[in-house]
Design an enzyme around this catalytic site. Structure first.
Site, PDB file in Angstrom:
ATOM      1  N   LEU A 116      -6.705  77.470   5.068  1.00 43.10           N
ATOM      2  CA  LEU A 116      -7.153  76.286   5.403  1.00 43.10           C
ATOM      3  C   LEU A 116      -6.117  75.386   4.791  1.00 43.10           C
ATOM      4  O   LEU A 116      -5.972  75.137   3.621  1.00 43.10           O
ATOM      5  CB  LEU A 116      -8.490  75.792   5.096  1.00 43.10           C
ATOM      6  CG  LEU A 116      -9.388  76.639   5.717  1.00 43.10           C
ATOM      7  CD1 LEU A 116     -10.861  76.405   4.983  1.00 43.10           C
ATOM      8  CD2 LEU A 116      -9.679  76.605   7.291  1.00 43.10           C
TER       9      LEU A 116
ATOM     10  N   THR B  15      -4.741  71.897   3.394  1.00 38.76           N
ATOM     11  CA  THR B  15      -5.357  70.814   2.729  1.00 38.76           C
ATOM     12  C   THR B  15      -4.231  69.719   2.278  1.00 38.76           C
ATOM     13  O   THR B  15      -4.738  68.594   2.066  1.00 38.76           O
ATOM     14  CB  THR B  15      -6.072  71.205   1.285  1.00 38.76           C
ATOM     15  OG1 THR B  15      -4.880  72.069   0.546  1.00 38.76           O
ATOM     16  CG2 THR B  15      -6.984  72.040   1.443  1.00 38.76           C
TER      17      THR B  15
ATOM     18  N   SER C 248       0.063  72.361   1.060  1.00 39.28           N
ATOM     19  CA  SER C 248      -0.899  72.831   0.217  1.00 39.28           C
ATOM     20  C   SER C 248      -1.822  73.449   1.192  1.00 39.28           C
ATOM     21  O   SER C 248      -2.212  72.998   1.951  1.00 39.28           O
ATOM     22  CB  SER C 248      -1.503  71.948  -0.806  1.00 39.28           C
ATOM     23  OG  SER C 248      -2.017  72.395  -1.855  1.00 39.28           O
ATOM     24  N   SER C 249      -2.618  74.482   0.682  1.00 34.62           N
ATOM     25  CA  SER C 249      -3.559  75.032   1.407  1.00 34.62           C
ATOM     26  C   SER C 249      -4.576  75.807   0.505  1.00 34.62           C
ATOM     27  O   SER C 249      -4.257  76.144  -0.588  1.00 34.62           O
ATOM     28  CB  SER C 249      -3.045  76.006   2.595  1.00 34.62           C
ATOM     29  OG  SER C 249      -2.362  77.194   1.985  1.00 34.62           O
ATOM     30  N   SER C 250      -5.625  76.314   1.156  1.00 33.86           N
ATOM     31  CA  SER C 250      -6.831  77.217   0.461  1.00 33.86           C
ATOM     32  C   SER C 250      -6.337  78.434   1.313  1.00 33.86           C
ATOM     33  O   SER C 250      -6.706  78.608   2.543  1.00 33.86           O
ATOM     34  CB  SER C 250      -8.095  76.733   0.819  1.00 33.86           C
ATOM     35  OG  SER C 250      -9.003  77.607   0.262  1.00 33.86           O
TER      36      SER C 250
END
Length: 387
Positions: free
Chosen positions: A74, A76, A97-99
């Site tokens: 996901l 972000t 940036s991500s999860s």
């Protein structure tokens, strides 16, 4: 606040069924840590060529929970600054940036082979979700995490505090490690690196493990697992294909301008022995970046709609241009390095020994170089000096 324990249990079930969770301690961590805490203020979901913001404040709890416990990575942040709460409608942008998808997170964490009392250095805090999992397993005092982006670090630190973990969250360049907390038993990077920095080797105990996604081409990176030796070197193998956003200080500057002018003066032209479409597959792309480690691959079209593939190596002032000609490809090369010759040699040698997988690729890291090899084949050995 909605109780997400059923979703956490279901996520743990899926991860265990997929083989990503192999030990009870990590299952307990997944069941205990609420992923949704680490996605605030929201995420971006793909919407064609745009990104649709989905926020905690603007989404009903059921939809937000479904999003948080999906099996997807996901996004972000876009463009090093934009978060989902800052825009009302879909926007263009580049994810920065991500999860990470929970399955990859747990596969990597399990690969670390941590034991009670181990001290871990994490490069790339991101949302802080994987940090929280490690804090649950090892204790917050045994986890040090570094994030280069101050805004991302602040959000992760706040989420970790909310989840009950007061760990060492540091804002800085993770490629330098954190000497004052060394030595570490394990180092894990959740960003891609061109090479494993020797600073990480120096800060890891002999017998300690470093796990990092290594490579220069986005589609040609691999997850390397090396063990630090008593002699100050580190050696191991690649364990899988994996892609992460590149460490910001190592991100390549995009090739811009008129591409045709960059290839105007070739040294030679011939029929290609290997089609550049091979680079669409993970293993050939991985081998290509070993053979031409500082090159970038760009795809374009001729004026009449034909396929074009470029390799540019600004560091070595070399290029290769591949033009589709029916079922064949023509290659024109210029500069001191014949880039496509090197790529072809690697791919043909690999094909000649039965196309072994990435787990057959060895890596040795010293203070001066990275050496990669497959078996005892000279054409499948690459020495990359560290500049």
């Amino acid at each position: 606040m909605i109780d997400t324990s059923p979703e956490r249990q279901a996520l743990a079930d899926r991860l265990e069924a997929a083989g990503a969770i192999r030990t009870p301690a990590w299952r307990k961590a997944v069941e205990a840590v609420p992923r949704e805490l680490f996605l605030d203020p929201g995420v971006f979901l793909p919407a064609g060529t745009l990104w649709r913001p989905v926020t905690t404040a603007g989404t009903d709890s059921a939809e937000w929970t479904r999003t948080a416990y999906s099996d997807e990575s996901l996004v972000t942040q876009l463009d090093n600054q934009l978060t989902a709460d800052q825009v009302p409608d879909p926007v263009p942008g580049i994810p920065t940036s991500s999860s990470t998808a929970p399955q990859l997170v747990l596969e990597m964490i399990e690969e670390l082979e941590v034991e009670d009392g181990h001290r871990v250095l994490e490069i790339g805090t991101g949302t802080g979700y994987s940090t929280a999992l490690m804090c649950h397993r090892l204790g917050e005092d045994n986890v040090t995490t570094i994030e280069v982006d101050p805004g991302v670090a602040a959000r992760a630190d706040a989420a970790l505090e909310t989840a009950g973990f007061s760990t060492w969250t540091v804002t800085g360049d993770g490629l330098l490690g954190l000497p004052r907390r060394a030595p570490y038993d394990r180092v894990i990077a959740t960003c891609g690196v061109l090479r494993i920095p020797y600073t990480w080797v120096r800060q890891t105990r002999p017998g300690g493990i470093i796990l990092a996604t290594v490579g220069s081409l986005l589609t040609g990176t691999g997850l390397a697992k090396v063990t630090v030796g008593q002699d100050g070197t580190a050696e191991g193998r690649f364990v899988s294909h994996a892609n992460f956003m590149q460490a910001r200080s190592q991100a390549a500057t995009p090739i811009a301008g008129d591409l045709s002018s960059r290839v105007a003066y070739p040294n030679n032209e011939r029929r290609a022995l290997v089609a550049p479409t091979e680079l669409n597959e993970p293993m050939p792309a991985f081998l290509a970046q070993l053979a031409a480690p500082t090159a970038q691959v760009l795809r374009a079209q001729t004026s009449d709609g034909g396929a074009l593939v470029y390799l540019f190596d600004p560091d070595r002032e070399s290029f290769a241009e591949l033009v589709q000609d029916g079922d064949e490809w023509l290659v024109r090369q210029g500069g001191p390095i014949s880039l496509w010759d090197d790529v072809e040699q690697a791919l043909r040698a690999w094909d000649g020994i039965g196309q072994p997988g990435i787990t057959e690729v060895h890596l040795r890291v010293t203070e001066r170089s990275h050496t990669y090899w497959i078996g005892d084949y000279p054409a499948l050995r690459w020495d990359h000096p560290l500049c």
